[in-house]
Enzyme design. Structure first.
Site, PDB file in Angstrom:
ATOM      1  N   GLY A 106      -2.771  11.544  -7.456  1.00  0.00           N
ATOM      2  CA  GLY A 106      -3.680  11.252  -6.426  1.00  0.00           C
ATOM      3  C   GLY A 106      -5.029  10.716  -6.595  1.00  0.00           C
ATOM      4  CD1 TRP A 107     -10.238   9.009  -4.129  1.00  0.00           C
ATOM      5  CD2 TRP A 107      -8.975   7.362  -4.611  1.00  0.00           C
ATOM      6  NE1 TRP A 107     -11.051   8.017  -4.255  1.00  0.00           N
ATOM      7  CE2 TRP A 107     -10.207   6.992  -4.509  1.00  0.00           C
ATOM      8  CE3 TRP A 107      -8.045   6.274  -4.799  1.00  0.00           C
ATOM      9  CZ2 TRP A 107     -10.726   5.577  -4.747  1.00  0.00           C
ATOM     10  CZ3 TRP A 107      -8.562   5.055  -4.889  1.00  0.00           C
ATOM     11  CH2 TRP A 107      -9.815   4.673  -5.107  1.00  0.00           C
ATOM     12  CB  THR A 108      -9.534  13.424  -6.811  1.00  0.00           C
ATOM     13  OG1 THR A 108      -8.787  14.533  -6.371  1.00  0.00           O
ATOM     14  CG2 THR A 108     -10.358  13.088  -5.686  1.00  0.00           C
ATOM     15  CD  GLU A 147      -3.938   6.986  -5.027  1.00  0.00           C
ATOM     16  OE1 GLU A 147      -5.143   6.698  -4.913  1.00  0.00           O
ATOM     17  OE2 GLU A 147      -3.423   8.005  -4.679  1.00  0.00           O
TER      18      GLU A 147
END
Ligand SMILES: *[C@@H]1O[C@H](CO)[C@@H](O)[C@H](O)[C@H]1NC(C)=O
Ligand SMILES: *[C@@H]1O[C@H](CO)[C@@H](O)[C@H](O)[C@H]1NC(C)=O
Ligand SMILES: *[C@@H]1O[C@H](CO)[C@@H](O)[C@H](O)[C@H]1NC(C)=O
Ligand SMILES: *[C@@H]1O[C@H](CO)[C@@H](O)[C@H](O)[C@H]1NC(C)=O
Ligand SMILES: *[C@@H]1O[C@H](CO)[C@@H](O)[C@H](O)[C@H]1NC(C)=O
Length: 212
Positions: A106-108, A147
């Site tokens: 995920g993004w974080t 990502e």
């Protein structure tokens, strides 16, 4: 955390052999095609949107999000995504004939993918970590939401020009593992293919597809 739906994502092909005959849809000319209907379930929103409210009948695969990478290669952490809800999610999915996956990253949550796949030794350990996650939670599969390989995402990810080739080597090793080879493996990918060692969109991702 960001919703994946806000990003231009496509789900890459689910391992072809794994999806055959799981669901079919009729086309206008009366023939049928195999179908994957997938969604992410946001673990950190489980209080606002309980597992019991999922429209299971609409999906063939649902992916619990996110297990984030951490500095410890053995630790994929669900701490921010209501880990206590995951067992209910998995059993509800199975009861409804839906494949239960967990999304990694995920993004974080993509900070340490690069170092976890950087060397042969690390790939072997990270395969074990991923297989352990799947075994512990009785998952049908895992989704990789890195990502992004070879392309900075949030701004503080570890990154290497070799990310995409190292990721491929990692996926190939995952497929050598007796448990790993049985998993449904998906990936969330940007529209522009993962970067090659020169920073350009990869011209050939067939190896990735063969391993997923
Ligand atoms: C029916 O339509 C699909 C595309 O929707 C096509 O791939 C298939 O060849 C068609 N079948 C026949 C029998 O025309
Ligand atoms: C979940 O389902 C319950 C029972 O049907 C309903 O009362 C509630 O509004 C639903 N919540 C959401 C967020 O859809
Ligand atoms: C896993 O990593 C998270 C985030 O760094 C940390 O909070 C948690 O304590 C770690 N868990 C274990 C079992 O080491
Ligand atoms: C391999 O993993 C170890 C342990 O997580 C880490 O300290 C090291 O930096 C990694 N190697 C590379 C080349 O990133
Ligand atoms: C990338 O891989 C090449 C070929 O294996 C190697 O020579 C190079 O040192 C690697 N670069 C980094 C930054 O790890």
């Amino acid at each position: 955390m960001w919703s994946l739906l806000s990003l231009p994502f496509v789900i890459s092909a689910v391992r072809a052999a794994g999806i055959a005959a799981e669901a079919t849809i009729s086309t206008s000319n009366g023939s049928t095609v195999d179908m994957v209907s997938a969604a992410w379930y946001a673990g950190w929103h489980s209080k606002d949107f309980p597992v019991a409210n999922v429209s299971w009948e609409k999906y063939t695969h649902v992916t619990y999000s996110f297990a984030v990478t951490t500095p410890d290669i053995k630790n994929l952490s669900l701490d921010a995504s209501s880990p206590e809800v995951l067992p209910d999610f998995v059993s509800a999915a199975k009861k409804n004939g839906v494949k239960a996956l967990v999304s990694i990253g995920g993004w974080t949550g993509s900070l340490y993918f690069s170092s976890h796949v950087a060397t042969a030794e690390n790939r072997t350990q990270f395969v074990k970590t991923v297989v352990d996650l799947a075994t512990t939670h009785e998952l049908d599969g895992v989704d990789f939401d890195w990502e992004y390989p070879g392309n900075q995402g949030i701004g503080c990810n570890v990154i290497s020009p070799n990310d995409t080739s190292n990721f491929l080597a990692f996926l190939q090793e995952l497929r050598q593992d007796p448990t790993g080879q049985k998993l449904v493996v998906t990936a969330a990918a940007p529209i522009s293919p993962w970067r090659d060692a020169d920073g350009n969109p990869s011209a050939d991702v067939s190896g990735i597809c063969q391993s997923s």
